[in-house]
Design a protein around this motif. Sequence first.
Motif, PDB file in Angstrom:
ATOM      1  N   GLU A 382      57.634  16.588  23.976  1.00  0.00           N
ATOM      2  CA  GLU A 382      57.874  15.848  25.215  1.00  0.00           C
ATOM      3  C   GLU A 382      58.690  14.599  24.931  1.00  0.00           C
ATOM      4  O   GLU A 382      58.653  14.057  23.816  1.00  0.00           O
ATOM      5  N   VAL A 383      59.402  14.148  25.935  1.00  0.00           N
ATOM      6  CA  VAL A 383      60.284  12.993  25.800  1.00  0.00           C
ATOM      7  C   VAL A 383      59.483  11.764  25.358  1.00  0.00           C
ATOM      8  O   VAL A 383      58.411  11.473  25.886  1.00  0.00           O
ATOM      9  N   GLY A 384      60.040  11.050  24.382  1.00  0.00           N
ATOM     10  CA  GLY A 384      59.425   9.830  23.888  1.00  0.00           C
ATOM     11  C   GLY A 384      58.550  10.023  22.665  1.00  0.00           C
ATOM     12  O   GLY A 384      58.199   9.049  21.995  1.00  0.00           O
ATOM     13  N   LYS A 385      58.201  11.257  22.358  1.00  0.00           N
ATOM     14  CA  LYS A 385      57.332  11.510  21.206  1.00  0.00           C
ATOM     15  C   LYS A 385      58.162  11.725  19.940  1.00  0.00           C
ATOM     16  O   LYS A 385      59.374  11.985  19.997  1.00  0.00           O
ATOM     17  N   ASP A 386      57.487  11.609  18.792  1.00  0.00           N
ATOM     18  CA  ASP A 386      58.155  11.875  17.519  1.00  0.00           C
ATOM     19  C   ASP A 386      58.621  13.321  17.460  1.00  0.00           C
ATOM     20  O   ASP A 386      57.933  14.228  17.957  1.00  0.00           O
ATOM     21  N   ALA A 387      59.771  13.532  16.840  1.00  0.00           N
ATOM     22  CA  ALA A 387      60.315  14.889  16.701  1.00  0.00           C
ATOM     23  C   ALA A 387      59.639  15.589  15.526  1.00  0.00           C
ATOM     24  O   ALA A 387      60.222  15.780  14.461  1.00  0.00           O
ATOM     25  N   ASN A 388      58.353  15.947  15.719  1.00  0.00           N
ATOM     26  CA  ASN A 388      57.602  16.738  14.747  1.00  0.00           C
ATOM     27  C   ASN A 388      57.641  18.181  15.217  1.00  0.00           C
ATOM     28  O   ASN A 388      56.886  18.568  16.118  1.00  0.00           O
ATOM     29  N   LEU A 389      58.523  18.961  14.639  1.00  0.00           N
ATOM     30  CA  LEU A 389      58.828  20.291  15.149  1.00  0.00           C
ATOM     31  C   LEU A 389      58.780  21.339  14.046  1.00  0.00           C
ATOM     32  O   LEU A 389      59.108  21.060  12.898  1.00  0.00           O
ATOM     33  N   VAL A 390      58.390  22.551  14.436  1.00  0.00           N
ATOM     34  CA  VAL A 390      58.362  23.696  13.521  1.00  0.00           C
ATOM     35  C   VAL A 390      59.112  24.839  14.174  1.00  0.00           C
ATOM     36  O   VAL A 390      58.933  25.114  15.365  1.00  0.00           O
TER      37      VAL A 390
END
Length: 434
Positions: A382-390
């Motif tokens: 979601e917008v504003g959150k850290d880009a912790n992605l898999v």
Amino acid sequence: MKKIIFIFSTVLLLSVMATAQETVYPAKEQKGIFFIKNGTIHIGNGTVLENATIKINNGKIEEVGTLINIPSSDITVYDLKGKHIYPGLILPASNLGLQEISGIRSMSDFYEIGETNASIRAIVAYNADSKITNTLRSNGILLAHTAPVGSLVGGQSSVVQLDAWNGEDAAYQTDMGMQFYMPSLLARPGGRFAAFFPQPTTDPVKAALEKIEGVKEFFREAKVYLAGDQKEINLKLEATKTLFTKKQKLFIHCTQVKQMLVAIDFVKEFGFDVVLVGAGDSWKIADLLKQNNIAVIISQMHDLPTLDDDDIDQPYKTPAALQKAGVLYCINDDDPQNRGRNLAFNAGTAAAYGLSKEEALSAITLNAAKILGIADRTGSIEVGKDANLVVSEGDILDMHTSIIVHAFIEGRKIKLDDKHKQLYERYKEKYGLK
């Protein structure tokens, strides 16, 4: 000549394999803008976007959607058509970085002697170079809650991100939890194996209740101490301050209904924000847990039920029961053999026993973030959150299709090499399977 070249290449390969783990160093801070496009984005809150785009700027998610304009200028774009994008998975209860090999005392720094160690801080002893960390990242786990252990009050736990040089770099949310390891309230502490072990001559339930009362007395003393004018600093009592202000949660490790009823007493007497860890029998009093706003970390689903007369598949059904009752819960993997690697597959099992796929995903992402107090920063795309992605080739909850190909922590593209992969390549070479 061919033999010489083959021997040289083999020696070079093995020398690289021997040191490759040490070359998996943290990625540099992510600066600027990059895009991830054309993937199936699983937000983490139940929403799924097909052929969508994520805009990331300086480690933060700036835009998510299907109508995002990507400039034609020289900018990094990951085209992930056919792949699935998830929030980074969160291991909600562990001793990661505090214990490497259980059989070697020098590699275990998670346990302190004494029954009350409220001032002990896990982050101080956290080992960011643990070989286990990289195996978790390869399975999509980017954050972990690591906690010290003790006889009763184990100390303060922290959330760490799994791409760091040291404990200071790893710290994502420090000292956010206090650990209480509640003694068993079963008359037969040996459980189903009691017949094979000598039993105590004293009443174990009475002894356990006395220990629990001792913990209550400790918190009562702390409450009085914090309300007064302290002329002398008591580190153990001082460490409870954030519990009373609700900036910290009390994680009570227990399984039985009787223990959970005692946990409710802690909420009523002290007003603590309580999380149950383990909680195998939580399904039996789900409505009561909901009424008292108590969250649950289900520690191990791939296990036998707590009691002999429970359904054999009850551990698989517990998440669905809590979901139906409206209890905030998340799923863990505390099997000492897995060391957390099967977290996603535990959630996959829950999806086969009553949860939807997206509910199961939330149980290892957004729900875990809410329980650990970090949902404002992570747990969903979601917008504003850290880009912790898999990024996975297929369904991350299915061990047949879960192949992690990319991972980002705070926008940094991290390396996905680990000791297991290195050994796999090593023995493929040894037996000519390249």
